[in-house]
Design an enzyme around this catalytic site. Structure first.
Site, mmCIF file in Angstrom:
data_model
loop_
_atom_site.group_PDB
_atom_site.id
_atom_site.type_symbol
_atom_site.label_atom_id
_atom_site.label_comp_id
_atom_site.label_asym_id
_atom_site.label_seq_id
_atom_site.Cartn_x
_atom_site.Cartn_y
_atom_site.Cartn_z
ATOM 1 N N ILE A 165 -16.081 0.791 54.954
ATOM 2 C CA ILE A 165 -17.130 -0.176 55.309
ATOM 3 C C ILE A 165 -17.924 -0.574 54.080
ATOM 4 O O ILE A 165 -18.220 -1.734 53.848
ATOM 5 C CB ILE A 165 -18.044 0.398 56.409
ATOM 6 C CG1 ILE A 165 -17.287 0.398 57.748
ATOM 7 C CG2 ILE A 165 -19.329 -0.416 56.538
ATOM 8 C CD1 ILE A 165 -18.093 0.913 58.915
ATOM 9 N N LEU A 190 -20.527 8.516 59.077
ATOM 10 C CA LEU A 190 -20.913 7.601 60.154
ATOM 11 C C LEU A 190 -20.543 8.132 61.531
ATOM 12 O O LEU A 190 -21.175 7.770 62.523
ATOM 13 C CB LEU A 190 -20.265 6.231 59.935
ATOM 14 C CG LEU A 190 -20.642 5.497 58.642
ATOM 15 C CD1 LEU A 190 -19.878 4.184 58.543
ATOM 16 C CD2 LEU A 190 -22.139 5.255 58.563
ATOM 17 N N SER A 214 -5.570 6.509 57.757
ATOM 18 C CA SER A 214 -4.826 5.311 58.119
ATOM 19 C C SER A 214 -4.710 4.389 56.917
ATOM 20 O O SER A 214 -5.688 4.161 56.200
ATOM 21 C CB SER A 214 -5.520 4.572 59.266
ATOM 22 O OG SER A 214 -4.948 3.289 59.447
ATOM 23 N N TYR A 266 -44.639 12.565 48.277
ATOM 24 C CA TYR A 266 -44.993 11.429 47.423
ATOM 25 C C TYR A 266 -44.338 10.138 47.909
ATOM 26 O O TYR A 266 -44.907 9.048 47.764
ATOM 27 C CB TYR A 266 -44.638 11.714 45.959
ATOM 28 C CG TYR A 266 -43.192 11.493 45.575
ATOM 29 C CD1 TYR A 266 -42.727 10.228 45.200
ATOM 30 C CD2 TYR A 266 -42.284 12.547 45.548
ATOM 31 C CE1 TYR A 266 -41.397 10.030 44.839
ATOM 32 C CE2 TYR A 266 -40.962 12.345 45.181
ATOM 33 C CZ TYR A 266 -40.528 11.089 44.832
ATOM 34 O OH TYR A 266 -39.211 10.881 44.484
ATOM 35 N N GLY A 322 -10.331 8.777 55.805
ATOM 36 C CA GLY A 322 -10.554 8.909 54.367
ATOM 37 C C GLY A 322 -11.882 8.283 53.985
ATOM 38 O O GLY A 322 -12.933 8.706 54.437
ATOM 39 N N GLY A 359 -35.757 15.644 52.939
ATOM 40 C CA GLY A 359 -35.068 14.524 52.311
ATOM 41 C C GLY A 359 -36.002 13.650 51.506
ATOM 42 O O GLY A 359 -35.662 13.197 50.421
ATOM 43 N N LYS A 371 -29.739 3.608 39.420
ATOM 44 C CA LYS A 371 -30.791 3.225 40.367
ATOM 45 C C LYS A 371 -32.004 4.117 40.119
ATOM 46 O O LYS A 371 -31.928 5.336 40.278
ATOM 47 C CB LYS A 371 -30.302 3.394 41.811
ATOM 48 C CG LYS A 371 -31.396 3.177 42.848
ATOM 49 C CD LYS A 371 -30.903 3.516 44.241
ATOM 50 C CE LYS A 371 -32.055 3.503 45.241
ATOM 51 N NZ LYS A 371 -31.608 3.909 46.585
#
Length: 503
Positions: free
Chosen positions: A42, A336, A36, A445, A10, A441, A75
């Site tokens: 993390i 990950l 689980s 600039y 998950g 990505g 942000k």
């Protein structure tokens, strides 16, 4: 048709994948998340890349619906402290550089001025908005204006609590029809071809699927553990392989909220500071070649919470690199389990989003077209290799070399072709023809701003500028202070806007 997708794991990766698949295919596809109940998120992905706004827009969730649930904040940039030398800083903002004639403002700035410490103030608007701790939205919800290209560029991203976002998406996904199995996977079975046929869980028995998505984190339980796919380490180029994190409570009503991530260079790595609505997320990313976990934790506590010894530290061993292929047989690794290139430019969530967006476009049928699978793998590999190159640039180009760690960053291996590009950039700033091939990505600039901020700008301006008309560039530079003043006057503080959003 492929009608049954099983997501193993998950957390942020699993539930972003589930909600995206559900939104894309609706009732024509059964999506099951097997998670689980004992493995926590993390949470190193609390800062994001600006494309995350595409994700929330696609699944049909507005900021007022999810941000209060996730202690989220805005942000506008990353502030890099002490990367040139102790006491220095610069910003990498979500702000394209204006183009004046045939050259952008960075080229003109090198020709007209070229003082590194003044680049952000002379050429960019967002750094001053960050210093003033302003929100990118007015109190009525309208978006900031006055930046270059805001109509075609998302000028901000988010900070959020990754565990809370996973919980929010769990509720959203299950409410829309995603199946949720909270159980331990005790066995993964394969058919005679070596393809995954089904899972065996402790309490719910067998879970069958056509396509399996591995969201089991650094373990790569399916892609590496069962299918044996090779993992390609990046540690020869990027040394940081560990992190220690703290959650630090903060009275944001008193102290305000900074609308940027801070990356502070330390003796053996760097410390992130991520301001959320009700706390600070902070962590020391470091190399265990140069620093022990005990020293790293002590350094982080002294930096971020010297008066809070009761705060629990979370130590993380990071697997830096990527799988040779992220799609093998009927298994796709996302998050990950697919790869990770340390959190310096907040790309962990971006990798999840890119992986699932590509999966939607590459979704298979019963023929399992190998050409489509190969294209998916090439795209994922190019994005991760491009981030590897961009982050390697940060360490190699940084002027700092005052500790064994920083000295070593100047002698580590470089990605193929980067040495040639670095040499070329000593004569001319990066452009679309000279950054990492096929990688979208980070726009040119970003490479320009990082090179200048790190103190690795070209040794002299482009000779062609001596023959060009500088009037438009001078007018643009002269207009920056006025644009800054207008924005700071119009925009509320980041705390004021978020406080209103949360009530």
């Amino acid at each position: 048709m492929i009608r049954n997708v099983v997501i193993v794991g998950g957390g942020t990766a699993g539930w972003m994948t589930a909600t995206y698949l559900n939104q894309a295919f609706g009732d024509s596809l059964s999506v099951t998340v097997v998670e689980s109940p004992q493995i926590p998120t993390i949470g190193v992905g609390e800062a994001t890349f600006s494309t995350i706004r595409h994700f929330f827009s696609y699944i049909g969730v507005e900021e007022r619906e999810w941000m209060p649930h996730c202690s989220a904040s805005y942000k506008l940039a990353i502030r890099f402290e002490n990367w040139r030398a102790p006491g220095t800083h610069f910003y990498h903002p979500f702000e394209r550089l204006p183009v004046c004639g045939d050259f952008d403002l960075a080229d003109w700035w090198l020709h007209l001025d070229g003082k590194v410490d003044e680049f952000s103030q002379r050429c960019l608007v967002i750094p001053a908005v960050c210093d003033a701790r302003r929100s990118p939205r007015r109190l009525d919800g309208s978006l900031l204006t006055g930046t270059t290209g805001e109509a075609s560029q998302f000028p901000y991203a988010y900070h959020f609590d990754a565990a809370r976002l996973a919980l929010f998406l769990t509720g959203l996904g299950t409410g829309r029809g995603v199946n949720h199995v909270r159980d331990h996977v005790v066995e993964i079975r394969q058919d005679e071809r070596g393809w995954i046929s089904h899972l065996v869980t402790k309490e719910h028995g067998e879970v069958h699927g056509d396509l399996f998505v591995d969201c089991t984190g650094f373990r790569g339980m399916l892609i590496n553990g069962v299918l044996g796919e090779e993992f390609l380490s990046f540690e020869d180029m990027l040394p940081n392989n560990r992190a220690v994190a703290l959650r630090v409570p903060r009275d944001t009503a008193t102290h305000g909220i900074a609308p940027y991530t801070t990356a502070t260079a330390m003796d053996s790595g760097w410390i992130w500071t991520i301001p959320l609505f009700d706390r600070i997320g902070t962590g020391y990313v470091y190399s265990d070649e140069f620093c022990s976990p005990e020293t790293a934790e002590a350094t982080l506590r002294a930096f971020a919470a010297p008066d809070r010894p009761e705060l629990e530290a979370n130590h993380i061993r990071m697997r830096i690199g990527r799988n040779r292929r992220s799609w093998v047989r009927n298994c796709v690794a996302i998050g990950l389990s697919s790869g990770f290139v340390e959190p310096l430019e907040s790309t962990g969530i971006f990798f999840i989003q890119h992986g699932v967006e590509r999966l939607i476009r590459s979704f298979p049928d019963e023929t399992w077209d190998q050409g489509i699978i190969d294209s998916y793998n090439d795209s994922v590999a190019e994005v991760m290799d491009g981030v590897r190159e961009f982050l390697t640039l940060h360490y190699r180009a940084a002027s700092r070399d005052d500790t064994p760690y920083w000295k070593a960053t100047k002698t580590r291996a470089l990605p193929p072709g980067l040495q040639q590009r670095l040499e070329r950039w000593r004569s001319a700033l990066p452009d679309a023809t000279s950054v990492y091939p096929h990688f979208h990505g980070f726009e040119p600039y970003s490479w320009r701003i990082m090179l200048i901020g790190l103190g690795a700008q070209p040794v002299r301006p482009l000779p062609a500028l001596a023959h060009a008309d500088a009037s438009a560039a001078l007018a643009t530079l002269e207009a920056v202070p006025g644009r800054v003043e207008r924005l700071i006057e119009e925009l509320p503080s980041c705390y004021a806007y978020l406080e209103q959003l949360n009530h």
